[in-house]
Design an enzyme around this catalytic site. Sequence first.
Site, short mmCIF file in Angstrom:
data_model
loop_
_atom_site.label_atom_id
_atom_site.label_comp_id
_atom_site.label_asym_id
_atom_site.label_seq_id
_atom_site.Cartn_x
_atom_site.Cartn_y
_atom_site.Cartn_z
N LYS A 42 0.85 -1.20 0.00
CA LYS A 42 0.00 0.00 0.00
C LYS A 42 0.88 1.24 0.00
O LYS A 42 1.80 1.36 0.81
CB LYS A 42 -0.90 0.01 1.24
CG LYS A 42 -1.80 1.21 1.36
CD LYS A 42 -2.67 1.09 2.61
CE LYS A 42 -3.63 2.23 2.76
NZ LYS A 42 -4.43 2.11 3.99
N SER B 28 -2.39 2.98 -17.71
CA SER B 28 -1.60 2.59 -16.54
C SER B 28 -1.42 3.74 -15.56
O SER B 28 -2.00 4.80 -15.70
CB SER B 28 -0.22 2.09 -16.95
OG SER B 28 0.50 3.15 -17.53
N TYR C 151 -2.34 -0.98 -14.15
CA TYR C 151 -1.04 -1.62 -13.92
C TYR C 151 0.04 -0.55 -13.79
O TYR C 151 -0.13 0.59 -14.21
CB TYR C 151 -0.70 -2.61 -15.03
CG TYR C 151 -0.50 -1.98 -16.38
CD1 TYR C 151 0.78 -1.62 -16.82
CD2 TYR C 151 -1.56 -1.74 -17.23
CE1 TYR C 151 0.98 -1.02 -18.05
CE2 TYR C 151 -1.38 -1.15 -18.46
CZ TYR C 151 -0.11 -0.79 -18.87
OH TYR C 151 0.07 -0.20 -20.09
N GLY D 37 -4.03 7.14 -19.86
CA GLY D 37 -5.13 6.54 -20.60
C GLY D 37 -6.48 6.86 -19.97
O GLY D 37 -6.68 7.92 -19.39
#
Length: 160
Positions: free
Chosen positions: A53, A69, A102, A117
């Site tokens: 985290k 991503s 990702y 994106g």
Amino acid sequence: MLHKIQRPQQPRKEIEALGLEFNPTYIDSLNENLESLSFSKIADNKDEILKSKIHRVTVTDANLNYIGSITIDEDLINAANILPNEKVFIVNNNNGARFETYVIKGKKGSGEICLNGAAARLVQPGDIIIILAYAWMDTAEAKNFEPKIIFPDTKTNKLI
């Protein structure tokens, strides 16, 4: 186990009654695609556990025209034990958006947190986000596992 899709008894009538165009090869095509798929099942004694985290970092950029991503400063991903290309879950504290993407390794020491994106539509520079990564592990291992949690400076995104 994959199950084949059954053709309706009177397909033309049933499909056209829904206002759809009848295509008799569609169901056969679906079945062929199902047969070509390979599925892996996580064993019943596995649990998905928080692995890493990065708590409360500030978005530095949002690049809609990039392929997708999140770009994260290399210092942060190393400290949090997150790998490039690893799937992460993002929580935006400013607007409540929750999504996954990702990781792309960013420039070391830059403090960069850039959503790319389509994910760029879910954040704005200046938003505070939390980045989470999960891992599958045996239940016995999960009971004793301690996730790697880091708390960078929220203003600079640098390790404290």
